[in-house]
Design an enzyme around this catalytic site. Structure first.
Site, PDB file in Angstrom:
ATOM      1  N   SER A 133      62.801 -18.162   3.540  1.00 40.40           N
ATOM      2  CA  SER A 133      62.901 -19.481   4.383  1.00 40.40           C
ATOM      3  C   SER A 133      63.853 -19.638   4.670  1.00 40.40           C
ATOM      4  CB  SER A 133      62.135 -20.577   3.168  1.00 40.40           C
ATOM      5  OG  SER A 133      62.459 -22.068   3.033  1.00 40.40           O
ATOM      6  N   LYS A 159      61.418 -18.549   8.055  1.00 42.78           N
ATOM      7  CA  LYS A 159      61.266 -19.693   8.123  1.00 42.78           C
ATOM      8  C   LYS A 159      62.517 -20.946   8.415  1.00 42.78           C
ATOM      9  CE  LYS A 159      59.641 -23.076   4.388  1.00 42.78           C
ATOM     10  NZ  LYS A 159      58.757 -22.673   3.537  1.00 42.78           N
ATOM     11  N   LYS A 161      64.223 -24.197   7.951  1.00 45.75           N
ATOM     12  CA  LYS A 161      64.198 -26.014   7.598  1.00 45.75           C
ATOM     13  C   LYS A 161      64.539 -26.670   8.394  1.00 45.75           C
ATOM     14  CE  LYS A 161      62.631 -25.194   2.473  1.00 45.75           C
ATOM     15  NZ  LYS A 161      61.075 -26.092   3.157  1.00 45.75           N
ATOM     16  N   ASP A 186      59.653 -25.518   8.822  1.00 44.79           N
ATOM     17  CA  ASP A 186      58.874 -26.780   7.375  1.00 44.79           C
ATOM     18  C   ASP A 186      60.126 -27.549   7.843  1.00 44.79           C
ATOM     19  OD1 ASP A 186      58.433 -27.593   5.215  1.00 44.79           O
ATOM     20  OD2 ASP A 186      59.454 -26.152   3.896  1.00 44.79           O
ATOM     21  N   GLU A 211      55.305 -27.364   9.786  1.00 43.77           N
ATOM     22  CA  GLU A 211      54.894 -27.366   8.237  1.00 43.77           C
ATOM     23  C   GLU A 211      55.061 -28.668   7.554  1.00 43.77           C
ATOM     24  OE1 GLU A 211      56.447 -24.362   5.002  1.00 43.77           O
ATOM     25  OE2 GLU A 211      55.761 -25.624   3.845  1.00 43.77           O
ATOM     26  N   ASP A 236      51.697 -28.308   3.594  1.00 41.18           N
ATOM     27  CA  ASP A 236      52.250 -27.804   2.301  1.00 41.18           C
ATOM     28  C   ASP A 236      52.063 -28.883   1.482  1.00 41.18           C
ATOM     29  OD1 ASP A 236      53.895 -27.490  -0.101  1.00 41.18           O
ATOM     30  OD2 ASP A 236      55.530 -26.717   1.081  1.00 41.18           O
ATOM     31  N   LYS A 260      50.577 -23.391  -2.702  1.00 43.50           N
ATOM     32  CA  LYS A 260      51.458 -23.108  -4.353  1.00 43.50           C
ATOM     33  C   LYS A 260      50.478 -23.343  -5.296  1.00 43.50           C
ATOM     34  CE  LYS A 260      55.653 -24.876  -1.759  1.00 43.50           C
ATOM     35  NZ  LYS A 260      56.702 -25.646  -1.831  1.00 43.50           N
ATOM     36  N   GLY A 288      56.446 -21.081  -1.794  1.00 42.56           N
ATOM     37  CA  GLY A 288      57.448 -20.146  -3.281  1.00 42.56           C
ATOM     38  C   GLY A 288      58.270 -21.795  -2.974  1.00 42.56           C
TER      39      GLY A 288
HETATM   40  O1  OSB Z   1      58.743 -26.741   0.980  1.00 39.23           O
HETATM   41  O2  OSB Z   1      58.029 -24.870   1.448  1.00 39.23           O
HETATM   42  C1  OSB Z   1      59.051 -25.339   0.118  1.00 39.23           C
HETATM   43  C2  OSB Z   1      61.238 -24.960  -2.171  1.00 39.23           C
HETATM   44  C3  OSB Z   1      61.532 -25.384  -2.860  1.00 39.23           C
HETATM   45  C4  OSB Z   1      61.097 -26.511  -2.846  1.00 39.23           C
HETATM   46  C5  OSB Z   1      60.184 -26.347  -1.591  1.00 39.23           C
HETATM   47  C6  OSB Z   1      59.967 -25.444  -0.262  1.00 39.23           C
HETATM   48  C7  OSB Z   1      61.026 -24.177  -1.534  1.00 39.23           C
HETATM   49  C8  OSB Z   1      61.393 -23.384   0.197  1.00 39.23           C
HETATM   50  C9  OSB Z   1      61.135 -21.779  -0.276  1.00 39.23           C
HETATM   51  O3  OSB Z   1      61.344 -23.711   1.618  1.00 39.23           O
HETATM   52  C10 OSB Z   1      60.333 -21.310   0.022  1.00 39.23           C
HETATM   53  C11 OSB Z   1      61.165 -20.105  -1.537  1.00 39.23           C
HETATM   54  O4  OSB Z   1      61.694 -18.653  -0.549  1.00 39.23           O
HETATM   55  O5  OSB Z   1      60.898 -20.156  -2.229  1.00 39.23           O
HETATM   56 MG    MG Z   2      57.138 -26.511   2.392  1.00 38.64          MG
END
Ligand code: OSB
Ligand code: MG
Length: 367
Positions: A133, A159, A161, A186, A211, A236, A260, A288
């Site tokens: 991510s 992915k 953001k 995302d 996402e 999510d 998650k 994650g």
């Molecule tokens: O929205 O998936 C998410 C990290 C912290 C809180 C929310 C998210 C995320 C990530 C990172 O996208 C995912 C990871 O590599 O742990």
């Molecule tokens: Mg997410």
């Protein structure tokens, strides 16, 4: 299982680089671990949220309070992992706090009978494809250089953001530069249904999914958006239980689900969501929250269940931390390996615990 002691250890671990999302920027993993000592074994877990309620309504301070005053008293002096959810059901919400409690109890239980959590959850493979991510950057060249580094390390999926003002252009740049890679985005709830025409512009890039574009309680909005964009919608934040998953699927609010364990109250409910999704032909993947090794180990075990057909946000320790609190998890040929030891299969390294722990509190001690 008789519980003898419950400890909460605040930890703060620096991230290798700031992680920016549509809801904020993180520079440290600032959370707590739970240690549950029983008459037969001890168990560990990690609280997944942050000091501020920006990703979800839960946060470190509230979780500590609800565990201390409302959750731990309901599971002491004797409990099994399967009883944690029913015993704490009367306490509304606080699923991430409940997940931490259930996982530590489950870890102790599995260790006492020598069973790895993967075997317990029904894992069917010993390694899972890893995605990464990638946070919001200050510029497109910076993004391209970071993505290039991750692809060189072997990550199987990228992915990005996104947020309004950082969406079509970064996606176009990555698609043009790296061609036919597995790519998804995302938004962490940063858009509204009024942005549907704008989000439709992402359709030309053949993304695996978008996402959580809209607010977490807006299932109807996601269903309407899904009729207007071709890119599959993945949820999510909106999915906090197996029932939510069934509802979202029935409403056509999503075609993919990010599971998650922390967000849904733990691994037992996460596995039920997996089962609901599989029954409906909905692909899932493991999300994650920048976990340390304590949270990463069991996430990898879950991600080894058969319905997890897309690469997860299960990256190597060094993507997050110069020094993890457990033995580091490494990426090999684009895969992460599922821990094989009993319970969650990982332990905090005592020396690292000492280095990163900022405060310890005893929530329960047998007299
Ligand atoms: O929205 O998936 C998410 C990290 C912290 C809180 C929310 C998210 C995320 C990530 C990172 O996208 C995912 C990871 O590599 O742990
Ligand atoms: Mg997410």
């Amino acid at each position: 299982m008789k519980i003898e002691r419950v400890e909460l250890l605040h930890v703060a671990i620096p991230l290798v680089s700031p992680f920016r999302t549509s809801f904020g920027t993180m520079t440290t993993k600032d959370t707590f671990l739970l240690r549950v000592v029983t008459d037969s074994a001890q168990g560990w877990s990690e609280f997944a949220a942050d000091p501020a309620p920006l990703y979800c309504s839960e946060f470190v301070g509230a979780a500590e309070l609800v565990l201390d005053q409302h959750l731990v008293p309901r599971v002491t002096p004797e409990v099994t992992a399967a009883e944690v959810q029913p015993r704490t059901h009367a306490i509304k919400g606080h699923k991430l706090a409940k997940a931490a409690l259930e996982t530590a109890v489950l870890d102790a239980e599995l260790r006492s009978c020598g069973m790895p959590i993967g075997a317990f959850l029904g894992a069917t493979t010993d390694r899972v494809p890893a995605g990464v991510s990638v946070g919001i950057k200050n510029s497109i060249p910076e993004l391209i250089s970071d993505v290039e580094g991750y692809l060189a390390e072997g990550y199987a999926r990228i992915k990005l953001k996104i947020e309004p003002g950082w969406d079509v252009e970064p996606v176009r740049a990555v698609r043009e530069r790296f061609g036919d890679i597995l790519l998804q985005v995302d938004a962490n709830t940063a858009y509204t249904l009024a942005d549907a025409e704008h989000l439709r512009r992402l359709d030309e890039f053949d993304l695996l999914l978008i996402e959580q574009p809209l607010e977490e309680d807006d299932l109807r909005g996601h269903a309407l958006l899904a009729q207007r964009v071709r890119t599959p919608i993945c949820l999510d934040e909106s999915i906090t239980s197996a029932r939510d998953a069934a509802t979202a699927i029935a409403l056509d609010a999503c075609r993919v689900i990010n599971i998650k364990p922390a967000r849904v109250g733990g691994y037992l409910e996460a596995r039920r969501i997996h089962d609901v999704a599989v029954a409906h032909g909905i692909p899932v993947w493991c999300g994650g929250m920048l976990e340390t090794g304590v949270g990463r180990g069991p996430n990898l075990a879950l991600a080894a269940s058969p319905g997890f057909v897309l690469p997860g946000d299960v990256s190597a320790s060094r993507r997050y931390f110069a020094q993890d609190i457990t033995e580091p998890f490494e990426l090999r040929d684009g895969f992460m390996h599922v821990p094989t030891g009993p319970g969650i299969g990982v332990d905090p390294i005592p020396e690292m615990l000492k280095r990163f722990t900022t405060a310890t509190r005893v929530l329960y001690a047998k007299d």
